[in-house]
Design a protein around this motif. Structure first.
Motif, PDB file in Angstrom:
ATOM      1  N   LEU A 176       0.828  -1.199   0.000  1.00 23.22           N
ATOM      2  CA  LEU A 176       0.000   0.000   0.000  1.00 23.22           C
ATOM      3  C   LEU A 176       0.867   1.256   0.000  1.00 23.22           C
ATOM      4  N   ILE A 177       1.901   1.258   0.822  1.00 26.91           N
ATOM      5  CA  ILE A 177       2.827   2.394   0.865  1.00 26.91           C
ATOM      6  C   ILE A 177       3.490   2.573  -0.489  1.00 26.91           C
ATOM      7  N   ASP A 178       3.949   1.485  -1.094  1.00 25.26           N
ATOM      8  CA  ASP A 178       4.606   1.561  -2.394  1.00 25.26           C
ATOM      9  C   ASP A 178       3.648   2.102  -3.456  1.00 25.26           C
ATOM     10  N   GLN A 179       2.408   1.676  -3.411  1.00 24.79           N
ATOM     11  CA  GLN A 179       1.398   2.154  -4.356  1.00 24.79           C
ATOM     12  C   GLN A 179       1.155   3.654  -4.168  1.00 24.79           C
ATOM     13  N   GLU A 180       1.047   4.099  -2.928  1.00 23.30           N
ATOM     14  CA  GLU A 180       0.845   5.526  -2.664  1.00 23.30           C
ATOM     15  C   GLU A 180       2.059   6.343  -3.070  1.00 23.30           C
ATOM     16  N   PHE A 181       3.248   5.797  -2.886  1.00 20.62           N
ATOM     17  CA  PHE A 181       4.493   6.453  -3.315  1.00 20.62           C
ATOM     18  C   PHE A 181       4.460   6.655  -4.833  1.00 20.62           C
ATOM     19  N   TYR A 182       4.025   5.642  -5.555  1.00 24.37           N
ATOM     20  CA  TYR A 182       3.917   5.744  -7.010  1.00 24.37           C
ATOM     21  C   TYR A 182       2.871   6.795  -7.409  1.00 24.37           C
ATOM     22  N   ILE A 183       1.726   6.778  -6.753  1.00 20.10           N
ATOM     23  CA  ILE A 183       0.659   7.739  -7.062  1.00 20.10           C
ATOM     24  C   ILE A 183       1.135   9.167  -6.802  1.00 20.10           C
ATOM     25  N   LEU A 184       1.842   9.383  -5.705  1.00 26.63           N
ATOM     26  CA  LEU A 184       2.366  10.706  -5.384  1.00 26.63           C
ATOM     27  C   LEU A 184       3.394  11.148  -6.427  1.00 26.63           C
ATOM     28  N   SER A 185       4.270  10.253  -6.833  1.00 32.13           N
ATOM     29  CA  SER A 185       5.266  10.582  -7.861  1.00 32.13           C
ATOM     30  C   SER A 185       4.593  10.882  -9.195  1.00 32.13           C
ATOM     31  N   GLU A 186       3.590  10.088  -9.528  1.00 31.77           N
ATOM     32  CA  GLU A 186       2.869  10.302 -10.781  1.00 31.77           C
ATOM     33  C   GLU A 186       2.112  11.632 -10.760  1.00 31.77           C
ATOM     34  N   ALA A 187       1.501  11.966  -9.627  1.00 32.54           N
ATOM     35  CA  ALA A 187       0.787  13.238  -9.502  1.00 32.54           C
ATOM     36  C   ALA A 187       1.755  14.413  -9.642  1.00 32.54           C
ATOM     37  N   HIS A 188       2.925  14.283  -9.064  1.00 32.43           N
ATOM     38  CA  HIS A 188       3.942  15.334  -9.178  1.00 32.43           C
ATOM     39  C   HIS A 188       4.370  15.487 -10.642  1.00 32.43           C
ATOM     40  N   TYR A 189       4.569  14.371 -11.306  1.00 31.73           N
ATOM     41  CA  TYR A 189       4.930  14.410 -12.722  1.00 31.73           C
ATOM     42  C   TYR A 189       3.828  15.088 -13.528  1.00 31.73           C
ATOM     43  N   ASP A 190       2.588  14.685 -13.302  1.00 28.66           N
ATOM     44  CA  ASP A 190       1.460  15.255 -14.051  1.00 28.66           C
ATOM     45  C   ASP A 190       1.332  16.758 -13.818  1.00 28.66           C
ATOM     46  N   ARG A 191       1.576  17.190 -12.599  1.00 26.21           N
ATOM     47  CA  ARG A 191       1.418  18.613 -12.254  1.00 26.21           C
ATOM     48  C   ARG A 191       2.571  19.467 -12.765  1.00 26.21           C
ATOM     49  N   TYR A 192       3.792  18.963 -12.672  1.00 25.05           N
ATOM     50  CA  TYR A 192       4.940  19.814 -12.950  1.00 25.05           C
ATOM     51  C   TYR A 192       5.745  19.454 -14.198  1.00 25.05           C
ATOM     52  N   MET A 193       5.574  18.264 -14.733  1.00 20.75           N
ATOM     53  CA  MET A 193       6.418  17.831 -15.844  1.00 20.75           C
ATOM     54  C   MET A 193       5.666  17.595 -17.146  1.00 20.75           C
ATOM     55  N   ARG A 194       4.477  17.045 -17.057  1.00 22.62           N
ATOM     56  CA  ARG A 194       3.739  16.682 -18.270  1.00 22.62           C
ATOM     57  C   ARG A 194       3.424  17.951 -19.057  1.00 22.62           C
ATOM     58  N   THR A 195       3.701  17.888 -20.335  1.00 21.03           N
ATOM     59  CA  THR A 195       3.406  19.026 -21.198  1.00 21.03           C
ATOM     60  C   THR A 195       2.088  18.779 -21.921  1.00 21.03           C
ATOM     61  N   PRO A 196       1.323  19.829 -22.129  1.00 19.58           N
ATOM     62  CA  PRO A 196       0.047  19.627 -22.816  1.00 19.58           C
ATOM     63  C   PRO A 196       0.274  19.245 -24.275  1.00 19.58           C
ATOM     64  N   ASP A 197      -0.578  18.379 -24.741  1.00 17.97           N
ATOM     65  CA  ASP A 197      -0.526  17.971 -26.150  1.00 17.97           C
ATOM     66  C   ASP A 197      -1.393  18.936 -26.937  1.00 17.97           C
ATOM     67  N   LEU A 198      -0.773  19.715 -27.777  1.00 15.44           N
ATOM     68  CA  LEU A 198      -1.489  20.750 -28.510  1.00 15.44           C
ATOM     69  C   LEU A 198      -2.337  20.163 -29.642  1.00 15.44           C
ATOM     70  N   PHE A 199      -2.208  18.855 -29.886  1.00 13.84           N
ATOM     71  CA  PHE A 199      -2.923  18.249 -31.002  1.00 13.84           C
ATOM     72  C   PHE A 199      -4.080  17.372 -30.549  1.00 13.84           C
ATOM     73  N   GLY A 200      -4.484  17.485 -29.291  1.00 12.34           N
ATOM     74  CA  GLY A 200      -5.683  16.818 -28.824  1.00 12.34           C
ATOM     75  C   GLY A 200      -5.506  15.470 -28.155  1.00 12.34           C
ATOM     76  N   GLY A 201      -4.352  14.853 -28.226  1.00 13.56           N
ATOM     77  CA  GLY A 201      -4.120  13.572 -27.560  1.00 13.56           C
ATOM     78  C   GLY A 201      -3.676  13.783 -26.132  1.00 13.56           C
ATOM     79  N   GLU A 202      -3.290  12.702 -25.498  1.00 17.40           N
ATOM     80  CA  GLU A 202      -2.788  12.775 -24.120  1.00 17.40           C
ATOM     81  C   GLU A 202      -1.400  13.378 -24.130  1.00 17.40           C
ATOM     82  N   GLY A 203      -1.102  14.311 -23.205  1.00 16.17           N
ATOM     83  CA  GLY A 203       0.205  14.964 -23.143  1.00 16.17           C
ATOM     84  C   GLY A 203       1.268  14.067 -22.555  1.00 16.17           C
ATOM     85  N   HIS A 204       2.508  14.276 -22.976  1.00 18.97           N
ATOM     86  CA  HIS A 204       3.642  13.505 -22.421  1.00 18.97           C
ATOM     87  C   HIS A 204       4.751  14.412 -22.062  1.00 18.97           C
TER      88      HIS A 204
END
Length: 156
Positions: free
Chosen positions: A128-156
């Motif tokens: 459970l801790i490992d899963q939450e660690f992953y979710i927190l890291s993913e949320a941080h990535y989504d908030r601060y690193m992921r760039t918007p996709d200007l062509f309508g798909g999912e951003g990377h």
């Protein structure tokens, strides 16, 4: 004076090769995995610090270190590989990764599980801790690193 080496957080379970933006093993971002060896000491420290902070938060929400000396002693006696520069909550997680199923009484290892999580058992709590660690890291990535996709798909 030589600076101490910042060890790679890699645990040999990389999922960035299959397209994950955040590694399910070490929780680094894919670009951090790829460029790790080219980073400066300070960049590596920043990444390591972020990961240690996230992990510590996830662990400290579920348990309390009650005896720091006993925890350190058990890490040594059990020969658990851990980062001595990280706080005691990261060190408890190292202990859980190494042998959650072999710990009958958490107090014998210097920590106590919060009441609402005691019924899970330590192996499930570790997961459970490992899963939450992953979710927190993913949320941080989504908030601060992921760039918007200007062509309508999912951003990377």
């Amino acid at each position: 004076m030589l600076k101490p080496v910042v060890k790679t957080p890699c645990i040999g379970v990389c999922s960035t090769g299959i397209g994950d933006a955040v590694c399910r093993g070490c929780k680094r971002f894919s670009h951090e995995v790829i460029h790790w060896n080219g980073y400066t000491h300070e960049q590596k420290l920043a990444i390591d610090g972020r990961l240690a902070d996230f992990l510590s938060r996830c662990v400290s929400n579920k348990l309390v270190v009650v005896d720091h000396a006993l925890l350190r002693w058990q890490l040594q006696v059990q020969q658990v590989r851990h980062n001595a520069d990280h706080d005691e909550y990261c060190q408890v997680f190292s202990l859980l990764k190494a042998g959650a199923g072999q710990i009958a009484r958490s107090e014998d290892f210097g920590f106590s599980v919060n009441a609402e999580f005691r019924s899970l058992g330590l192996p499930r709590l570790r997961d459970l801790i490992d899963q939450e660690f992953y979710i927190l890291s993913e949320a941080h990535y989504d908030r601060y690193m992921r760039t918007p996709d200007l062509f309508g798909g999912e951003g990377h």
